[in-house]
Scaffold this motif. Structure first.
Motif, mmCIF file in Angstrom:
data_model
loop_
_atom_site.group_PDB
_atom_site.id
_atom_site.type_symbol
_atom_site.label_atom_id
_atom_site.label_comp_id
_atom_site.label_asym_id
_atom_site.label_seq_id
_atom_site.Cartn_x
_atom_site.Cartn_y
_atom_site.Cartn_z
ATOM 1 N N CYS A 37 0.842 -1.198 0.000
ATOM 2 C CA CYS A 37 0.000 0.000 0.000
ATOM 3 C C CYS A 37 0.883 1.257 0.000
ATOM 4 C CB CYS A 37 -0.898 -0.018 1.231
ATOM 5 S SG CYS A 37 -1.771 1.538 1.476
ATOM 6 N N CYS A 40 0.236 3.217 3.563
ATOM 7 C CA CYS A 40 0.628 2.724 4.886
ATOM 8 C C CYS A 40 1.618 1.565 4.827
ATOM 9 C CB CYS A 40 -0.615 2.331 5.690
ATOM 10 S SG CYS A 40 -1.361 0.783 5.158
ATOM 11 N N CYS A 58 -6.022 -1.816 -0.018
ATOM 12 C CA CYS A 58 -5.411 -2.007 1.295
ATOM 13 C C CYS A 58 -6.497 -2.321 2.319
ATOM 14 C CB CYS A 58 -4.650 -0.744 1.713
ATOM 15 S SG CYS A 58 -3.996 -0.873 3.388
ATOM 16 N N CYS A 61 -6.231 0.711 5.264
ATOM 17 C CA CYS A 61 -6.572 2.131 5.059
ATOM 18 C C CYS A 61 -7.418 2.357 3.811
ATOM 19 C CB CYS A 61 -5.302 2.983 5.037
ATOM 20 S SG CYS A 61 -4.331 2.835 3.527
HETATM 21 ZN ZN ZN Z 1 -2.875 1.119 3.481
#
Ligand code: ZN
Length: 328
Positions: A37, A40, A58, A61
């Motif tokens: 991702c 994050c 993801c 998030c």
């Molecule tokens: Zn993420």
């Protein structure tokens, strides 16, 4: 404002047709790498495939992103010579530049001028990354009286900006040095660029290194948790590889920018088009509630729904503001 004014369907459809050809030509045999991702760094899960590109989502998030991602060299070649890129830089921009000046850029320049006022940065230099036709720069110069510097790597667009007597640094941001930029306090802007970035983290870290403490970065991008993208999902015209690689959202972009080192991150979704975009793609709206609503709403109700979506952070048009901390 409606979608047709800033994105005429016939021209946009021709653009999408060229894109499909280019996608094959420039990316079919490019090496690809799985990436985590971009917001994050956690491992994503497969979401869907479109035009030969796989998107991952993801689970933490909800950032939607292209992975496996073709090598950067394929994008460099593509952005230098592909017919769809030239069509975008010439036909599309020409056809929509003045409508966009009225409907988008004047408003955006006023918003930015207000932000400068709030931050007591009234006379700050503005550096617009990916300045396109230079329309925002012109409107901003009218308001602030301070020359705008445009960072624009595309030779066609850089030439148009120079013809308009705007100051252009013809480079990718990642290649810009502090000596290319004006002295003094700066506000960096970038509009609808972030979703295209091959490596958002590299871009933001380099930008951070170019900024002085107290400088601001304000940008717009697409939010993957925005209404029309959530409803239309893989059928959304905004989900258009190889261009749109990253769909952050208000939560993930906030965490990402803080990880890079920015502070005072403020995210809004001042979009005006989500419902209009869905109405223009009714065949692809599968959700029963939205199908019914979009058939029935009158203009006033539509505008109320749009305002509610935008003011609560659920439009797909996202605006982000952040600052390099003063105390380093
Ligand atoms: Zn993420």
């Amino acid at each position: 404002m409606n979608e047709e004014e800033i994105r005429p369907q016939k021209i946009f459809d021709e653009y999408l047709r060229l894109c499909a050809n280019d996608t094959d030509r420039y990316f079919a045999s490019a090496p690809r790498y799985e990436i985590n991702c971009p917001a994050c760094e956690r491992k994503g899960e497969p979401a869907f495939e479109k035009n030969g590109f796989k998107y991952a989502l993801c689970p933490d998030c909800q950032t939607l992103y292209v992975s496996p991602r073709p090598d950067a060299s394929a994008f460099t070649l593509y952005y230098t010579e592909a017919p769809s890129v030239r069509y975008w830089a010439t036909t599309f921009y020409q056809a929509t530049a003045e409508a966009r000046r009225e409907k988008i850029w004047k408003h955006k320049a006023r918003q930015l001028h207000e932000i400068l006022g709030q931050q007591s940065l009234g006379s700050a230099n503005i550096v617009d990354i990916g300045g396109g036709y230079g329309v925002f720069a012109e409107e901003m110069e009218k308001l602030s009286g301070v020359p705008v510097t445009i960072i624009e790597p595309g030779p066609d667009l850089a030439a148009v900006c120079r013809e308009r007597n705007l100051k252009v640094v013809e480079k990718f941001l990642e290649d810009v040095n502090p000596s290319d930029l004006p002295n003094g306090k700066k506000l960096f802007t970038s509009f609808e660029l972030f979703e295209h970035l091959h490596e958002p983290e590299l871009f933001c870290k380099h930008l951070y290194s170019l900024m002085a403490p107290g400088d601001l970065f304000v940008f717009t991008t697409l939010s993957g948790t925005g209404l029309d993208i959530q409803v239309l999902w893989s059928n959304s015209k905004s989900v258009s590889p190889p261009h749109h690689l990253n769909f952050f959202n208000p939560i993930s972009v906030n965490a990402f920018l803080q990880r890079v080192g920015f502070i005072d991150v403020r995210v809004t979704t001042p979009g005006k088009l989500d419902l209009d975009i869905m109405q223009n793609c009714m065949d692809q709206v599968e959700d029963r509630f939205w199908r019914t609503l979009l058939h029935r709403v009158n203009d006033q109700e539509k505008s109320q729904w749009q305002n509610m979506v935008a003011s609560n952070g659920w439009s797909s048009h996202m605006m982000v503001q952040c600052m390099k901390p003063d105390t380093i």
